[in-house]
Scaffold this active site. Structure first.
Site, PDB file in Angstrom:
ATOM      1  N   ARG A  47     -47.718 -41.865   8.221  1.00  0.00           N
ATOM      2  CA  ARG A  47     -46.798 -41.953   9.253  1.00  0.00           C
ATOM      3  C   ARG A  47     -45.951 -40.949   9.475  1.00  0.00           C
ATOM      4  O   ARG A  47     -45.429 -40.386  10.557  1.00  0.00           O
ATOM      5  CB  ARG A  47     -45.919 -43.468   8.918  1.00  0.00           C
ATOM      6  CG  ARG A  47     -44.741 -43.873   9.796  1.00  0.00           C
ATOM      7  CD  ARG A  47     -44.268 -45.070   9.415  1.00  0.00           C
ATOM      8  NE  ARG A  47     -44.271 -45.456   8.024  1.00  0.00           N
ATOM      9  CZ  ARG A  47     -43.115 -44.997   7.552  1.00  0.00           C
ATOM     10  NH1 ARG A  47     -42.156 -44.756   7.957  1.00  0.00           N
ATOM     11  NH2 ARG A  47     -42.919 -45.335   6.196  1.00  0.00           N
ATOM     12  N   ARG A  85     -45.463 -49.480  14.666  1.00  0.00           N
ATOM     13  CA  ARG A  85     -44.373 -48.724  14.050  1.00  0.00           C
ATOM     14  C   ARG A  85     -44.155 -47.598  15.520  1.00  0.00           C
ATOM     15  O   ARG A  85     -44.417 -46.360  15.308  1.00  0.00           O
ATOM     16  CB  ARG A  85     -44.963 -47.670  13.036  1.00  0.00           C
ATOM     17  CG  ARG A  85     -44.973 -48.504  11.781  1.00  0.00           C
ATOM     18  CD  ARG A  85     -45.428 -47.712  10.398  1.00  0.00           C
ATOM     19  NE  ARG A  85     -45.579 -48.284   9.137  1.00  0.00           N
ATOM     20  CZ  ARG A  85     -44.738 -48.481   8.272  1.00  0.00           C
ATOM     21  NH1 ARG A  85     -43.578 -47.944   8.415  1.00  0.00           N
ATOM     22  NH2 ARG A  85     -44.834 -48.924   7.147  1.00  0.00           N
ATOM     23  N   PRO A  86     -43.094 -48.013  16.345  1.00  0.00           N
ATOM     24  CA  PRO A  86     -42.973 -47.131  17.413  1.00  0.00           C
ATOM     25  C   PRO A  86     -42.138 -46.012  17.114  1.00  0.00           C
ATOM     26  O   PRO A  86     -41.419 -45.893  16.273  1.00  0.00           O
ATOM     27  CB  PRO A  86     -42.187 -48.150  18.299  1.00  0.00           C
ATOM     28  CG  PRO A  86     -41.465 -49.195  17.489  1.00  0.00           C
ATOM     29  CD  PRO A  86     -42.530 -49.291  16.292  1.00  0.00           C
ATOM     30  N   ILE A  87     -42.319 -45.060  17.911  1.00  0.00           N
ATOM     31  CA  ILE A  87     -41.487 -43.789  17.707  1.00  0.00           C
ATOM     32  C   ILE A  87     -40.295 -43.448  18.778  1.00  0.00           C
ATOM     33  O   ILE A  87     -40.117 -42.568  19.157  1.00  0.00           O
ATOM     34  CB  ILE A  87     -42.239 -42.463  17.495  1.00  0.00           C
ATOM     35  CG1 ILE A  87     -43.043 -42.196  18.805  1.00  0.00           C
ATOM     36  CG2 ILE A  87     -43.226 -42.633  16.247  1.00  0.00           C
ATOM     37  CD1 ILE A  87     -43.861 -40.890  18.834  1.00  0.00           C
ATOM     38  N   ASP A  88     -40.027 -44.710  19.580  1.00  0.00           N
ATOM     39  CA  ASP A  88     -39.137 -44.548  20.696  1.00  0.00           C
ATOM     40  C   ASP A  88     -37.871 -43.890  20.366  1.00  0.00           C
ATOM     41  O   ASP A  88     -37.193 -43.213  21.380  1.00  0.00           O
ATOM     42  CB  ASP A  88     -39.015 -45.726  21.480  1.00  0.00           C
ATOM     43  CG  ASP A  88     -38.427 -46.792  20.361  1.00  0.00           C
ATOM     44  OD1 ASP A  88     -38.977 -47.019  19.426  1.00  0.00           O
ATOM     45  OD2 ASP A  88     -37.655 -47.560  20.882  1.00  0.00           O
ATOM     46  N   ASP A 112     -40.263 -53.540   1.736  1.00  0.00           N
ATOM     47  CA  ASP A 112     -41.509 -52.899   0.998  1.00  0.00           C
ATOM     48  C   ASP A 112     -41.559 -54.095  -0.463  1.00  0.00           C
ATOM     49  O   ASP A 112     -42.420 -53.693  -1.219  1.00  0.00           O
ATOM     50  CB  ASP A 112     -41.154 -51.650   0.707  1.00  0.00           C
ATOM     51  CG  ASP A 112     -41.314 -50.688   1.740  1.00  0.00           C
ATOM     52  OD1 ASP A 112     -42.432 -50.872   2.468  1.00  0.00           O
ATOM     53  OD2 ASP A 112     -40.562 -50.012   2.252  1.00  0.00           O
ATOM     54  N   LYS A 133     -41.505 -41.999  -2.929  1.00  0.00           N
ATOM     55  CA  LYS A 133     -42.489 -41.741  -1.938  1.00  0.00           C
ATOM     56  C   LYS A 133     -41.635 -41.271  -0.878  1.00  0.00           C
ATOM     57  O   LYS A 133     -42.059 -40.230  -0.082  1.00  0.00           O
ATOM     58  CB  LYS A 133     -43.519 -42.612  -1.913  1.00  0.00           C
ATOM     59  CG  LYS A 133     -44.522 -42.436  -0.789  1.00  0.00           C
ATOM     60  CD  LYS A 133     -45.429 -43.566  -0.558  1.00  0.00           C
ATOM     61  CE  LYS A 133     -44.921 -44.699   0.236  1.00  0.00           C
ATOM     62  NZ  LYS A 133     -44.798 -44.607   1.745  1.00  0.00           N
ATOM     63  N   ASN A 134     -40.846 -42.209  -0.301  1.00  0.00           N
ATOM     64  CA  ASN A 134     -40.157 -42.066   1.241  1.00  0.00           C
ATOM     65  C   ASN A 134     -39.164 -40.906   1.053  1.00  0.00           C
ATOM     66  O   ASN A 134     -39.321 -40.178   2.172  1.00  0.00           O
ATOM     67  CB  ASN A 134     -39.593 -43.509   1.326  1.00  0.00           C
ATOM     68  CG  ASN A 134     -40.392 -44.608   1.625  1.00  0.00           C
ATOM     69  OD1 ASN A 134     -41.682 -44.208   1.955  1.00  0.00           O
ATOM     70  ND2 ASN A 134     -39.931 -45.762   1.653  1.00  0.00           N
ATOM     71  N   ASP A 166     -49.894 -47.020   6.894  1.00  0.00           N
ATOM     72  CA  ASP A 166     -50.207 -48.427   7.021  1.00  0.00           C
ATOM     73  C   ASP A 166     -49.963 -49.102   8.401  1.00  0.00           C
ATOM     74  O   ASP A 166     -49.301 -48.405   9.110  1.00  0.00           O
ATOM     75  CB  ASP A 166     -49.012 -49.074   6.024  1.00  0.00           C
ATOM     76  CG  ASP A 166     -48.900 -48.286   4.629  1.00  0.00           C
ATOM     77  OD1 ASP A 166     -49.945 -48.216   4.261  1.00  0.00           O
ATOM     78  OD2 ASP A 166     -47.685 -48.492   3.989  1.00  0.00           O
TER      79      ASP A 166
END
EC number: 2.5.1.7
Length: 434
Positions: free
Chosen positions: A93, A122-125, A305, A22-23, A117
């Site tokens: 995401r 879940r930061p995007i920094d 996971d 999936k990823n 999820d």
């Protein structure tokens, strides 16, 4: 409302082939938008996230079709719109991969904030830092943000924390940027390497994928190609864990054993027997299940996971286990659900203390994310009586054929649906069926 019903206990036994990762798939599908010619992708799982991504593709002018054999054909040659509706991009995401895939072509991308999820944060920094180093600017609004760049330039980028998402996204942007980009403290996940191999097959110049230093020399354009996505190591790991939970023997076919080294090592330590061949792995219960200590980490560490399915196994161990979650310290929604089934687990400060030899009983539980859903399915298989799982749309986000796979190994799982939508009515409906 839809839900899943599991009659237990059952022993899982047999062999199966897991779907494509999936990823990897979500990153590679977005990466295909960089090509100047059509692309064919094999082994893309037919999950809910793919269907959302296909809708996004249609919105921006990228055609994605699955043929009768399951191959996905992508035509990115008519992409003409870098604006993605927040409602669509907020559904999962990794919609942020469209920044890397579209920014070099259009100079501007607009999309909603990450969905998928809920692990609280879940930061995007690190994504922002990388793109700004390459010359992009961000403008943030309530429901969406805009990324702009007149031109992307190669840069040396050091990630403050290891992040597979930002590593992939930066790689996507860098392949068409001017000059050389160097990613330091890069993620080493197999899915990062898989994406890089796909990009190289299209004509990118990427070296070092799979190590903590990745170098990308920008090219003028990328060509079409045919590529097969790697198998899903996380689904494979969950089924290998299941042999210890249920006492059966499980063989996972067409897998890459090196992708599961940390999982297999920990399973051996716990008491699960492992036999590894060139492209398949067999697991079986080898004596008693031992309590252990586990610390999740980015690859090649123990995968976050797989901590949820491993938690089910540790509820059956001899003694008390300790599981520390370092990647997403709040990723313990499954624990409350397992405790409803009779487990004895306490969580504090990102650490779960798991009492072994718990007798699990069927209950009404809710899946909060993909991996928690698989975890609850495993718990339901060994529980006495009937387990009912709601929130199954989260399971389908990552594994469309989960019920079929479990039943092929001896589980007794069925899907149900009702037009009733309130919790009280849902519970009443479930009790009536049970």
């Amino acid at each position: 409302m839809r839900w899943m019903k599991i009659e237990g206990p059952s022993k899982l036994e047999g062999s199966l082939t897991v779907p494509g990762s999936k990823n990897s798939s979500l990153a590679i599908l977005a990466a295909a938008c960089l090509a100047s010619e059509p692309v064919t992708l094999k082994n893309i799982p037919n999950i809910a996230d793919f269907r959302v991504l296909r809708e996004i593709g249609e919105e921006i002018g990228c055609v994605m079709n699955r043929d009768i054999l399951g191959d996905v054909h992508i035509d990115p040659t008519n992409i003409n719109n870098p604006i993605i509706e927040p409602e669509k991009s907020g559904k999962f995401r990794t919609a942020y991969y469209f920044i890397g895939a579209l920014l070099a072509k259009f100079g501007k991308v607009s999309l909603g904030y990450p969905g998928g999820d809920d692990f609280v944060s879940r930061p995007i920094d690190q994504h922002i830092k990388a793109f700004e180093k390459m010359g992009a600017t961000f403008t943030f609004h309530k429901d969406y943000y805009i990324v702009e760049a007149t031109r992307l330039n190669g840069a040396t980028i050091y990630f403050d924390t290891i992040t597979s998402g930002a590593t992939v996204n930066s790689t996507l942007a860098a392949v068409l940027a001017e000059g050389e980009t160097i990613l330091l403290n890069a993620a080493r996940d197999p899915e990062v390497t898989d994406t890089a191999l796909f990009l190289n097959q299209m004509g990118a110049k990427i070296t070092g994928a799979g190590t903590d230093t990745i170098k990308i020399k920008g090219v003028k354009q990328l060509n079409g190609c045919s590529y097969s996505v790697i198998p899903d190591r996380l689904i494979a790991g969950a089924f290998l864990i299941s042999s210890g939970i249920t006492g059966g023997t499980i063989t996972v076919e067409d897998i890459i054993p090196e992708h599961l080294t940390s999982c297999l090592t920990k399973l051996k330590e716990i008491g699960v027997g492992i036999e590894i061949k060139e492209n398949n792995i067999t697991s079986f219960l080898d004596g008693r299940i031992n309590a252990t200590r586990v610390r999740t980490a980015m690859f090649p560490g123990f995968p976050t996971d797989l901590q949820q399915p491993l938690t089910v196994l540790l509820t059956q161990a001899n003694g008390r286990s300790v599981l520390r979650e370092t990647v997403y310290p709040n990723r313990f929604n499954h624990v409350y659900q397992l405790n409803k089934m009779g487990a004895s687990i306490e969580v504090a400060n990102g650490v779960a203390h798991i009492k072994g030899k718990s007798s699990l009983q069927g209950a009404l539980v809710n899946a909060s994310d993909v991996r928690a859903g698989i975890c609850l399915m495993l718990a339901g298989v060994i529980a006495e009586g009937t387990t009912t799982i709601t929130g199954i749309e989260h399971i389908e986000r990552g594994y469309d054929e989960a019920v079929t796979a479990f039943n092929s190994l001896g589980a007794n799982i069925s899907l149900h649906q009702s037009d009733e939508i309130t919790d009280d009515l849902m519970i009443a409906e479930v009790k009536k069926i049970n």
